[in-house]
Structure formats: structure tokens, C-alpha cells
Design a protein around this motif. Structure first.
Motif, PDB file in Angstrom:
ATOM      1  N   LEU A  29      27.424  52.023  37.514  1.00  0.00           N
ATOM      2  CA  LEU A  29      28.188  50.774  37.538  1.00  0.00           C
ATOM      3  C   LEU A  29      29.259  50.782  36.466  1.00  0.00           C
ATOM      4  O   LEU A  29      28.964  50.845  35.274  1.00  0.00           O
ATOM      5  CB  LEU A  29      27.248  49.582  37.330  1.00  0.00           C
ATOM      6  CG  LEU A  29      27.913  48.197  37.224  1.00  0.00           C
ATOM      7  CD1 LEU A  29      28.574  47.819  38.547  1.00  0.00           C
ATOM      8  CD2 LEU A  29      26.892  47.148  36.810  1.00  0.00           C
ATOM      9  N   SER A  30      30.516  50.705  36.905  1.00  0.00           N
ATOM     10  CA  SER A  30      31.633  50.494  35.987  1.00  0.00           C
ATOM     11  C   SER A  30      32.168  49.090  36.228  1.00  0.00           C
ATOM     12  O   SER A  30      31.645  48.348  37.054  1.00  0.00           O
ATOM     13  CB  SER A  30      32.729  51.543  36.218  1.00  0.00           C
ATOM     14  OG  SER A  30      33.274  51.408  37.527  1.00  0.00           O
ATOM     15  N   MET A  31      33.214  48.713  35.528  1.00  0.00           N
ATOM     16  CA  MET A  31      33.745  47.359  35.663  1.00  0.00           C
ATOM     17  C   MET A  31      34.230  47.090  37.078  1.00  0.00           C
ATOM     18  O   MET A  31      34.074  45.984  37.604  1.00  0.00           O
ATOM     19  CB  MET A  31      34.902  47.151  34.677  1.00  0.00           C
ATOM     20  CG  MET A  31      35.472  45.738  34.684  1.00  0.00           C
ATOM     21  SD  MET A  31      34.227  44.506  34.232  1.00  0.00           S
ATOM     22  CE  MET A  31      34.932  43.005  34.894  1.00  0.00           C
ATOM     23  N   GLU A  32      34.783  48.090  37.740  1.00  0.00           N
ATOM     24  CA  GLU A  32      35.445  47.869  39.030  1.00  0.00           C
ATOM     25  C   GLU A  32      34.707  48.456  40.220  1.00  0.00           C
ATOM     26  O   GLU A  32      34.978  48.062  41.360  1.00  0.00           O
ATOM     27  CB  GLU A  32      36.863  48.446  38.993  1.00  0.00           C
ATOM     28  CG  GLU A  32      37.762  47.788  37.964  1.00  0.00           C
ATOM     29  CD  GLU A  32      39.151  48.391  37.947  1.00  0.00           C
ATOM     30  OE1 GLU A  32      39.344  49.447  38.599  1.00  0.00           O
ATOM     31  OE2 GLU A  32      40.038  47.823  37.301  1.00  0.00           O
ATOM     32  N   VAL A  33      33.800  49.407  39.988  1.00  0.00           N
ATOM     33  CA  VAL A  33      33.213  50.145  41.108  1.00  0.00           C
ATOM     34  C   VAL A  33      31.708  50.330  40.903  1.00  0.00           C
ATOM     35  O   VAL A  33      31.249  50.582  39.793  1.00  0.00           O
ATOM     36  CB  VAL A  33      33.886  51.537  41.263  1.00  0.00           C
ATOM     37  CG1 VAL A  33      33.242  52.338  42.384  1.00  0.00           C
ATOM     38  CG2 VAL A  33      35.383  51.386  41.527  1.00  0.00           C
TER      39      VAL A  33
END
Length: 531
Positions: free
Chosen positions: A50-54
Motif C-alpha cells: 500500500l502506497s499513498m496512491e496505489v
């Protein structure tokens, strides 16, 4: 989404693991093991990234080993010189050291490396058909430098020299003083190795017998912009036990993500939801640059609407994208954006392009000052869906909607109050045709003046009261309405009886004006419902 079995190195007993956090280019990234299924077949282990956008679902796979050199046989390898980096290799040895010319280093992604046919430990026998076995080191360097752009090397592998050369390379890297054409002080040690038996010593055989290297490979990449998290079986009021699904634009889904640890499940739900909310707020700010203050977006996000589906009786809920924009409540089947997806290297970038015309094509639009928002109490829920609310509009059936969390419900309620205030202040006043004392008159709700009753074409009011003077109201649910006002001087209650053919619209509008008036007197009212 159908997931097939993967040839994975992961232990089958290894399911949910604690979430790990790390910084990637100063941005927080979270990873952890879960299992995933299509809802029918047996779950398989994957890693959530989990990253900020994806949000990525990743499987672990074995990295294919590099091709092995062929021992003891001469090989011809064609290599094309690069403008930067030349042949992309370093050499050691030479006739003065009683050593062959050995490749001691191959530089990644340069000419020699790209052939996939040259290896550390290869002895260069010929350059473009000319023998160099009797050449001193410096002469060999010059021959290689001047061999032209397309060079044919005849080589033979010396496996016993490979570990020594690799070890020397590590030392040079640490000292940071290596040069691709320099001689090394340890030529004598190398000569002793190359003159020994051509068979590989048992102490270094493990180089090729080591544990295989693995890497994480994306199997699902889901952009979080305009996505939503749900624990319900799609279209129903049934909660999945210890599982959830993330659904994105264009029907993209992660599949069913299973967590056998309830604490880890709660963490994943919070982290993913927080990222989606953060991206949504960012997108709203970008959108609102294109709209006036009175038309700005107060809320947008996914809800589920209760529907009647005769073909599939079990499917009772339909995803809707809800937006509160200016004076409008808007319900879309999908977000009003154009999606552009760019893929660079291993990262996916999603840009949502605003098209004002898309907002004008909304199939369902209601004015917030003519609509009632009501949170459904738990005792009133029609099924197992939680966090429900009603949107009631005059002349139409109420819409029964639900969200995933109480926090999201409170966000919608707060945004609703903000939208009502903005809409009423922009509207200013609203007049309804009513019957009073047997006459047809106009009842006006005015932001500044309050309630006033006018006869047809008369500017002088029959009576007038401030909003603050209203002490209560009652109606018969059809057309009759009683308004109870308190006289400022006598403090007596004065009741006005009216009839209105669109009574519900009048009541909803009264509620909107009163809500906005309370908020203008006490601004904290707008945030009193926030968690």
C-alpha cells in the motif's frame, strides 16, 4: 477477477502477518501478507503493498538464474561498443604475469552485460580473430580499445578464477578507486589459481547451489483515486467474515482479501480508507478551482443504494457515486471524470481529468433545500446493512443509502449541512402558494426577513415573523400546516393555519432555511456532528 494458483515459495501455513511500514522516497509504504480469492476458490497467499496512491497485490516468484558459462570450450561472442562505457568490461592478467587476459568485471546494462554471453573469469584468446594470449596487459588494453565498434571476442572460461575475481571486484568497490584498464597488485595470487586444476574447488561450488533469489511481482494494481473499500458481499447486505474488497474505477477489483487476524484486518481497512479519503479531498480541491464558491463540491464518494431487483432477488444494493455540489445532491453510476492511465517503469500513474460537462450529465439531481437528509437509527435498519441514511424528496420515493463506516456517515451529514447553508444563502428567498383564511396567498421564506405572508400582487405582508420566533409546527401529512410563533412583546403563542398542495416541499424548504439560520448564528453547529 479470476485468480489462478501460482508457483510460489511462500509456506502454505503462513497467512496474515503484521503490517510493516517503511519510507520509499520519503513516502510511507505498508506491506503485509494476506490471502486473496475470487470468492469461490480457495484463497492463495499474496503480499499487500500500500502506497499513498496505489494498492498492489503481489506474488513471490523465483528470479531466473543468469546463464552459466560453458567450461573449457572456446566461444565466439559479438559485442557492439557503446559510445558511453565502451565495451563495458575490465581485464586483468597479461604475459608479464604469466596469465591469460581475463575478464575481471562486467558492468551492468553496458555492452558486455547485454550480450548475456560473457562472464567474469572468461579468458580473451582472440580479438577480431587475432591472438592476444602472448600480449602484455597494456597491449591487450590498447587492442580492445582500437578494435572498432563491432568486436568479436574468442573466449574460454576459467571457473577457478571466477570467485577470486569477484572477490577482488568487491574490494575495489569498497575502495572506490578501480579503473577498467588498470593492473592489479594481486596478479601473482591470480596466477597461482589459474595454474591449478581446472576443476572448481569444493569450497566454492556453493556459489551455484545457493538458495534461489525471489522477488515480488504485481498481479493486481489498483489506483486508490475514486476507489472504495467494502466488507459486504457485492450487491447484498451480508458482511464477509474477516475479509474485504477494494473496488476501483471501471470495475477493477482486488478480489476478496482475507485476514485471519482481526486486528490486522482493522488496520488494513483504516490505512486503505484513509488513503482514499486523502486522495478524494485532494481531488475535490483541484475540482473546486473550476467552480465558484457557491458551486463548490462539499463531498464526493461511494455509497450503496437499496434497490429492487426482480431478476436477482438476492442483489439488493447498487453502488452509487454521491456528490454534494453547490445546491445539488447528485447520484452517478460512476464518477464524472475522464481517466488517463500512464505506466512508467514499474509504477502506475492515474490522472483524473475534470470535464465540467460530465457533471451536467448527472442522471439524478436533487436540490438540497427541497430534500430531507435523515440518519436511520439502528433499530430502523431494514436489513443487516449498517450506517444507513434516507434522502427524501417531495413527490418521489425515499432513497435508502448506506456507507461502510460511521465516520463516513458523519462526513456526509456534515457536508449536507454545509451544502444546505450555501444553497439557502445563495437562494435568498423562496415563495410557496398557500391558502390562508380561504384566500390564495404567498408564503415567503426569506433569509433576512423570516416568514411572511403576502396577498396576491401585494408587497405589504399580512403577517411576518422572524425564524427565531417559530416555536413549533404540526401537519396532517397531506396539505394542512400549523405554524406556532411567539409574539416578541406579549410572549403569547400565535398559531397560523395554512394549506399547501405541495406540503412536503414546503416543510423540507423550511427545514433547510432553519438549519442554515442556526448554522449562521452558531458556526460550530456545522462541525458538531464530526467524529
Amino acid at each position: 477477477m479470476k485468480l489462478r494458483g501460482f508457483n510460489m515459495k511462500i509456506n502454505a501455513t503462513r497467512m496474515t502477518t503484521p503490517i510493516e511500514e517503511k519510507l520509499d522516497q520519503k513516502l510511507k509504504v505498508r506491506t503485509g501478507m494476506v490471502t486473496v480469492s475470487d470468492g469461490k476458490s480457495r484463497p492463495i497467499p499474496v503480499q499487500l503493498h500500500l502506497s499513498m496512491e496505489v494498492l498492489r497485490l503481489q506474488k513471490e516468484e523465483i528470479v531466473p538464474p543468469d546463464p552459466k558459462p560453458i567450461n573449457g570450450k572456446e566461444r565466439m561472442v559479438q559485442i557492439r561498443r557503446h559510445k558511453v562505457g565502451g565495451l563495458g568490461l575490465s581485464i586483468k592478467g597479461g604475459a608479464e604475469h604469466k596469465l591469460p587476459i581475463l575478464i575481471s568485471r562486467i558492468y551492468k546494462n553496458q555492452a558486455a552485460h547485454l550480450t548475456k554471453e560473457l562472464f567474469v573469469g572468461d579468458a580473451i584468446i582472440k580479438v577480431n580473430g587475432e591472438y592476444i594470449t602472448a600480449c602484455p596487459h597494456d597491449d591487450a588494453v590498447n587492442i580492445l580499445r582500437n578494435a572498432g565498434d563491432l568486436v568479436v571476442l574468442t573466449v574460454k572460461h576459467y571457473p577457478a578464477a571466477t570467485p577470486f575475481l569477484q572477490k577482488q571486484e568487491e574490494k575495489e568497490n569498497q575502495q572506490a578507486d578501480s579503473n577498467s584498464d588498470e593492473k592489479d597488485a594481486s596478479e601473482e595470487s591470480l596466477r597461482l589459481i589459474t595454474n591449478s586444476s581446472s576443476s572448481r574447488p569444493s569450497s566454492i561450488c556453493s556459489e551455484f547451489d545457493q538458495e534461489p533469489v525471489t522477488r515480488w511481482v504485481d498481479i493486481v494494481t489498483l489506483p486508490l483515486m475514486m476507489a472504495y473499500v467494502t466488507r459486504y458481499i457485492f450487491g447484498t447486505d451480508k458482511l464477509r467474515p474477516n475479509a474485504f474488497e477494494v473496488r476501483g474505477l471501471n470495475g477493477l477489483s482486488t478480489g476478496i482479501i482475507h485476514c485471519d487476524d482481526s486486528a490486522v484486518l482493522s488496520q488494513w481497512l483504516k490505512y486503505i480508507s484513509d488513503n482514499i479519503i486523502g486522495l478524494t479531498h485532494l481531488q475535490m480541491k483541484l475540482y473546486n478551482r473550476n467552480f465558484s464558491v457557491s458551486d463548490r463540491i462539499e463531498y464526493m464518494g461511494w455509497v450503496n443504494e437499496g434497490v429492487i431487483n426482480n431478476n436477482q432477488p438476492w442483489q439488493n444494493y447498487k453502488p452509487r457515486f454521491l456528490a454534494l455540489k453547490g445546491a445539488d445532491l447528485m447520484l452517478f453510476d460512476s464518477p464524472p471524470v475522464s481517466t488517463i492511465v500512464l505506466i512508467a517503469s514499474l509504477k502506475s500513474y492515474v490522472f483524473l481529468q475534470l470535464n465540467v460537462m460530465d457533471w451536467d450529465k448527472c442522471p439524478l439531481i436533487f436540490k438540497v433545500y427541497q430534500t430531507m437528509f435523515r440518519v436511520v437509527k439502528e433499530s430502523e435498519n431494514v436489513d443487516e446493512r449498517q450506517h444507513c441514511f434516507l434522502v427524501q424528496t417531495s413527490g418521489q420515493e425515499s432513497r435508502y443509502l448506506s456507507v461502510e463506516t460511521r465516520q463516513e456517515l458523519l462526513r456526509i451529514e456534515n457536508a449536507w449541512h454545509c451544502s444546505v447553508c450555501t444553497a439557502v444563502m445563495k437562494l435568498g428567498s423562496k415563495t410557496f402558494t398557500v391558502s390562508y383564511g380561504g384566500k390564495t396567498v404567498g408564503l415567503t421564506l426569506d433569509w433576512n426577513l423570516g416568514f411572511s405572508l403576502h396577498e396576491a400582487e401585494s408587497k405589504i405582508p399580512v403577517w411576518q415573523y422572524k425564524f427565531s420566533q417559530l416555536r413549533g409546527s404540526s401537519d396532517d401529512g397531506k396539505s394542512k400546516l400549523k405554524l406556532h410563533f411567539q409574539d416578541i412583546e406579549t410572549r403569547a403563542i400565535e398559531t397560523k393555519e395554512l394549506e399547501c398542495s405541495i406540503l412536503q416541499s414546503l416543510l423540507f424548504c423550511m427545514h433547510a432555511f432553519l438549519t442554515a439560520k442556526v448554522a449562521s448564528v452558531d458556526p460550530t453547529f456545522l462541525c458538531s456532528t464530526m467524529p
